[in-house]
Structures are given as C-alpha cells and as structure tokens.
Write a protein that holds these residues in place. Structure first.
Motif, PDB file in Angstrom:
ATOM      1  N   TYR A 230     -11.381 -10.669 -21.132  1.00 12.03           N
ATOM      2  CA  TYR A 230     -11.241  -9.225 -21.384  1.00 12.03           C
ATOM      3  C   TYR A 230     -11.944  -8.399 -20.310  1.00 12.03           C
TER       4      TYR A 230
ATOM      5  N   ALA B  97      -4.431 -13.349 -24.325  1.00 10.66           N
ATOM      6  CA  ALA B  97      -5.746 -13.394 -23.685  1.00 10.66           C
ATOM      7  C   ALA B  97      -6.386 -14.764 -23.896  1.00 10.66           C
TER       8      ALA B  97
ATOM      9  N   LYS C 247      -1.381  -9.596 -15.448  1.00  5.34           N
ATOM     10  CA  LYS C 247      -0.774  -9.105 -16.691  1.00  5.34           C
ATOM     11  C   LYS C 247       0.732  -9.314 -16.692  1.00  5.34           C
TER      12      LYS C 247
END
Length: 120
Positions: free
Chosen positions: A88, A74, A64
C-alpha cells in the motif's frame, strides 16, 4: 509495389491509406501483397517511432495497469513488493521502489525495467 522511405507527413498519410487497405484485404503471408503489408507496416512503425515518440509511463501507474490486466489484488503483490503494508505504501506513492522490487516486478510481471526506474 512502390516501396520507398517515408520522409514527409504526406508520405506517411499515403502509406497509412495503403496499409489500411492491405489490412482489410488480409493477404496471406508470403504473397506479394503479404510482403507489401509487412514492409509497409515496418516503414510506418519506423516513421511513428521517430516522429511520435511515446514517453515511458509512470512506474506506479504501470504496476496498477498490470494488476488490472492480470486481475491482481494488493495481496497478490506481496511477492513483488513485500508485506501488505509496504504494498500500500508503494501503490500510494509513500515509498519508492527498491532495486529488489524492480527486479521482482520485471521478472514476475514482465514490466520493463526502464518503466520501473523512471521517475514517478
């Protein structure tokens, strides 16, 4: 130039004071002051690595962080993690990283493998 190993916390603190002054002076490389700065920085770095070791970051947090650094979404992670659903799942800790994912993240985003294989 008084260069010696840093054995104690007092040695370390004294070295930090001198190092700070040298950094502020910004000596040219190759000069006596520049060499002093380089050697002292190495001694301080060595002391810190032995006395203040850093733990590896969490693998998902490292991903991240790199996404934030690079401005990646994403969708941009699909080449590294697979389809968007899988991206995800990984980012939400529902699925672990596979060896293939680790290799792609390491090669493509330059996230160290030892960070990616650490337990989340």
């Amino acid at each position: 130039m008084d260069i010696r190993p840093l054995h104690t916390e007092q040695d370390y603190n004294d070295a930090l004071k001198v190092l700070s002054a040298l950094v502020d002076a910004d000596p040219a490389p190759g000069t006596a002051e520049g060499d002093h700065l380089e050697i002292l920085a190495t001694l301080v770095e060595n002391y810190e690595s032995h006395h203040f070791p850093m733990e590896l970051p969490d693998p998902i947090e490292a991903i991240k962080f790199r996404m934030e650094q690079e401005g990646l979404s994403a969708s941009d992670m699909r080449p590294y993690l697979g389809n968007l659903n899988r991206v995800y799942e990984v980012l939400n800790r529902k699925r672990g990283l596979s060896l293939a994912m680790i290799r792609r993240l390491n090669r493509g985003l330059k996230i160290p493998a030892e960070v990616l294989i650490a337990e989340a």
